[in-house]
Design a protein around this motif. Structure first.
Motif, PDB file in Angstrom:
ATOM      1  N   ALA A 143       0.845  -1.524   0.076  1.00 24.63           N
ATOM      2  CA  ALA A 143      -0.129  -0.208  -0.268  1.00 24.63           C
ATOM      3  C   ALA A 143       1.081   1.136   0.214  1.00 24.63           C
ATOM      4  CB  ALA A 143      -0.858   0.586   1.122  1.00 24.63           C
ATOM      5  N   GLY A 144       1.756   1.357   0.507  1.00 25.36           N
ATOM      6  CA  GLY A 144       2.847   1.710   0.497  1.00 25.36           C
ATOM      7  C   GLY A 144       4.407   2.533   0.682  1.00 25.36           C
ATOM      8  N   LEU A 145       4.960   2.289   0.691  1.00 28.40           N
ATOM      9  CA  LEU A 145       6.608   3.103   1.235  1.00 28.40           C
ATOM     10  C   LEU A 145       6.571   4.145   2.772  1.00 28.40           C
ATOM     11  CD1 LEU A 145       9.777   1.738   1.957  1.00 28.40           C
ATOM     12  CD2 LEU A 145      10.271   3.812   0.286  1.00 28.40           C
ATOM     13  N   ALA A 146       5.894   3.210   3.514  1.00 28.93           N
ATOM     14  CA  ALA A 146       5.775   4.043   5.397  1.00 28.93           C
ATOM     15  C   ALA A 146       7.294   4.311   5.755  1.00 28.93           C
ATOM     16  CB  ALA A 146       4.723   3.134   6.050  1.00 28.93           C
ATOM     17  N   ASP A 147       8.010   4.305   5.578  1.00 31.74           N
ATOM     18  CA  ASP A 147       8.916   4.790   6.755  1.00 31.74           C
ATOM     19  C   ASP A 147       9.452   6.181   6.448  1.00 31.74           C
ATOM     20  OD1 ASP A 147      12.112   5.428   6.702  1.00 31.74           O
ATOM     21  OD2 ASP A 147      11.772   3.431   7.985  1.00 31.74           O
ATOM     22  N   VAL A 148       9.475   7.448   6.399  1.00 31.24           N
ATOM     23  CA  VAL A 148       9.515   8.632   5.787  1.00 31.24           C
ATOM     24  C   VAL A 148      11.253   8.679   5.630  1.00 31.24           C
ATOM     25  CG1 VAL A 148       9.265  11.329   5.903  1.00 31.24           C
ATOM     26  CG2 VAL A 148       7.608   9.576   6.967  1.00 31.24           C
ATOM     27  N   GLU A 149      12.114   8.565   6.108  1.00 32.48           N
ATOM     28  CA  GLU A 149      13.359   8.326   6.366  1.00 32.48           C
ATOM     29  C   GLU A 149      13.983   7.567   4.521  1.00 32.48           C
ATOM     30  OE1 GLU A 149      17.949   7.849   7.937  1.00 32.48           O
ATOM     31  OE2 GLU A 149      16.349   8.357   9.159  1.00 32.48           O
ATOM     32  N   GLU A 150      13.192   6.663   5.176  1.00 35.31           N
ATOM     33  CA  GLU A 150      13.559   5.146   3.582  1.00 35.31           C
ATOM     34  C   GLU A 150      12.681   5.980   2.321  1.00 35.31           C
ATOM     35  OE1 GLU A 150      15.834   3.092   1.910  1.00 35.31           O
ATOM     36  OE2 GLU A 150      15.729   3.369   4.604  1.00 35.31           O
ATOM     37  N   ARG A 151      11.659   6.848   2.599  1.00 37.68           N
ATOM     38  CA  ARG A 151      10.783   7.246   0.920  1.00 37.68           C
ATOM     39  C   ARG A 151      11.732   8.778   0.215  1.00 37.68           C
ATOM     40  NH1 ARG A 151       6.746  10.422   2.726  1.00 37.68           N
ATOM     41  NH2 ARG A 151       6.825  11.050   0.801  1.00 37.68           N
ATOM     42  N   HIS A 152      12.117   9.478   1.662  1.00 37.08           N
ATOM     43  CA  HIS A 152      13.336  10.184   1.232  1.00 37.08           C
ATOM     44  C   HIS A 152      14.844   9.786   0.470  1.00 37.08           C
ATOM     45  CE1 HIS A 152      11.010  13.293   3.897  1.00 37.08           C
ATOM     46  NE2 HIS A 152      10.299  12.770   2.532  1.00 37.08           N
ATOM     47  N   ARG A 153      15.502   9.047   1.223  1.00 36.03           N
ATOM     48  CA  ARG A 153      16.623   7.878   0.457  1.00 36.03           C
ATOM     49  C   ARG A 153      16.491   7.239  -0.787  1.00 36.03           C
ATOM     50  NH1 ARG A 153      20.740   8.828   4.359  1.00 36.03           N
ATOM     51  NH2 ARG A 153      20.087   8.437   6.560  1.00 36.03           N
ATOM     52  N   GLN A 154      15.037   6.792  -0.932  1.00 30.59           N
ATOM     53  CA  GLN A 154      15.044   5.947  -2.490  1.00 30.59           C
ATOM     54  C   GLN A 154      13.685   6.758  -2.391  1.00 30.59           C
ATOM     55  OE1 GLN A 154      15.391   1.345  -2.115  1.00 30.59           O
ATOM     56  NE2 GLN A 154      15.568   1.805   0.311  1.00 30.59           N
ATOM     57  N   ARG A 155      13.997   7.517  -3.125  1.00 32.12           N
ATOM     58  CA  ARG A 155      12.790   8.680  -4.083  1.00 32.12           C
ATOM     59  C   ARG A 155      12.589   7.376  -5.162  1.00 32.12           C
ATOM     60  NH1 ARG A 155       9.462  12.140  -1.614  1.00 32.12           N
ATOM     61  NH2 ARG A 155      11.391  13.374  -1.335  1.00 32.12           N
TER      62      ARG A 155
END
Length: 490
Positions: A143-155
């Motif tokens: 449903a989505g990549l929830a970890d905010v930091e990981e979202r920014h690291r792996q845009r």
């Protein structure tokens, strides 16, 4: 590369495809329609039984049901279901799809359009081609990549799995296009100025330093485009603007990133009143481009960019919120005494200008929710702005605020070379007193002013912060594709 178990399983499938003569990364792809075009003209294409070819990434789970299989593909424009049958696709490709293809693989499919019994638009696939085998699986929670930091690291992964993130950056592009359109229609010329500069200037900020080996010269990444753009006004252009990156060696928080995007523009024979009108027009156009109206909802509150914004002097704003009149508390010792007498909770600063700015940031700025211009800043806070004729201790400068953030900064530009030289000298004393963000002396800029710069209005606007407001994002990292991140601990 060291592969984990899931990556190794996919790599084994890759080798099986190669052994079967399937190129998992072919040089060419073909498509007759984007998925958006398919969906827009679905009924016509279905009625005509047009054979078409589409491409896309497999998203969501593949569903294998005996001699039938289903999957959805996405190409960045829309999503479409693939309907695959062993009878139409043939044993070999049906088994490859079943056994060797995975979610996130990129494929090319040819077939005709029909609707399933449930009415879902689908491509009934006659042939399938591999375009790229994905070795990384999707995140555990599809449903989505929830970890905010990981979202920014792996845009890149964030963009794959979170469609609303792609929408944010489409909105960003639309807003910048609207900004350009307003400026172009008003006769401004878009230009480019140096990113590497021998002297940094145009803002109160610490720079990043670098070194040019051939010239044996220390250079700085620009903190602003201001001084080069004003040189172009001296050179005879009636109006110029630049949209580009600036770099400031400062902290990272919800509204600051060391690398950020600014629009700066300068207009000959204009003043800060003209720049206020321009800000209103720009923000109105950008809001309409993103939301369809001059309003935007930010964190549950409707922000209205229509009409004329309130204008409030910095002095009046500080008197209203702190009881301190900075026109009277006009030196550091007196200002500190006034702060102490009122038991105001602010960090002590090393110069009067910095202390005024801190007082404003703590007690006034957070209250500026609806669009507001704070005008008429002290000279000490505005080394490049023209003095007010009737109040020479203050300048014709404003900052534009909304949702408690500064969105823009503008002046009636200082064009007196002798006054400008004295401002640079005063800033040098502030630097010596400990203000490492004070403006540097720029002799070449003074020389340019000595050729004569017409009365000029100048404006800078932070693209990233504006997009935070227009797309309702709580942090600046959400509107920058690749924000600065602290290095991972090994």
């Amino acid at each position: 590369m060291e592969l984990n178990d899931l990556q190794a399983q996919r790599a084994a499938k890759l080798e099986r495809l190669k052994s079967a003569g399937v190129e998992p990364y072919p040089t060419r792809a073909h498509r007759s329609h984007t998925l958006a075009e398919v969906m827009a003209h679905f009924d016509t294409l279905q009625a005509e039984q047009t054979e078409l070819t589409v491409t896309g990434r497999i998203v969501g789970a593949r569903r294998i049901m005996g001699k039938l299989a289903f999957a959805h593909i996405e190409d960045g424009t829309a999503t479409l279901q693939l309907w695959l049958s062993r009878a139409d696709l043939g044993d070999h490709w049906f088994e490859r799809f079943r056994d060797d293809l995975d979610t996130f693989d990129i494929v090319q499919a040819t077939g005709t359009l029909r609707r399933t019994k449930t009415g879902e638009a689908s491509l009934f696939v006659m042939s399938l081609t591999m375009l790229a085998k994905a070795l990384n699986p999707p995140p555990e929670k599809w449903a989505g990549l929830a970890d905010v930091e990981e979202r920014h690291r792996q845009r890149y992964l964030d963009l794959i799995v979170n469609a609303e993130v792609r929408d944010v950056f489409r909105a960003r592009a639309a807003a910048v296009t609207a900004m350009r359109r307003v400026l172009d229609e008003r006769g401004f010329l878009e230009v480019e100025t140096p990113v590497l500069q021998p002297l940094y200037g145009g803002a109160a900020a610490r720079p990043f330093k670098t070194f040019h080996n051939t010239l044996g010269q220390e250079l700085y990444l620009r903190i602003a485009t201001e001084l080069y753009l004003k040189r172009l006004i001296v050179g005879g252009f009636p109006g110029v603007y630049e949209i580009g990156k600036n770099f400031r060696n400062e902290g990272v928080d919800r509204s600051h990133n060391p690398e950020f995007t600014m629009m700066e523009c300068y207009q000959a024979y204009a003043d800060y009143h003209d720049m206020m009108d321009l800000v209103e027009a720009l923000m109105r156009a950008m809001a309409i481009a993103v939301t369809g109206s001059p309003q935007a909802t930010y964190q549950g509150q409707v922000i209205d960019f229509a009409g004329t914004w309130p204008r409030l002097s910095m002095t009046a704003a500080l008197v209203e919120q702190t009881g301190i009149d900075i026109s009277e508390a006009d030196d550091l010792a007196t200002l500190h005494q006034a702060i102490t007498a009122r038991t105001l909770k602010v960090e002590r600063k090393e110069t009067w200008a910095k202390q005024v700015d801190e007082l404003f940031s703590v007690y006034v700025q957070p209250l500026l929710i609806q669009p507001t211009f704070i005008i008429d800043y002290p000279v000490a806070l505005s080394p490049l702005a023209k003095r007010k004729p009737d109040e020479p201790a203050f300048t014709e400068r404003f900052e534009a605020f909304a949702v408690g953030m500064e969105l823009g900064n503008a002046f009636t530009e200082l064009n007196d070379p002798f006054d400008q030289e004295q401002r640079f000298l005063d800033q040098g004393r502030d630097f010596a007193a400990g203000d490492d963000e004070a403006h540097q002396m720029d002799r070449d800029y003074l020389n340019a002013l000595m050729y004569g710069m017409p009365p000029t209005g100048g404006l800078g606007m932070g693209i990233d912060r504006i997009l935070m407001v227009l797309t309702d994002r709580p942090t600046i990292r959400e509107v920058i594709l690749f924000p600065h991140m602290r290095r991972r601990e090994s």
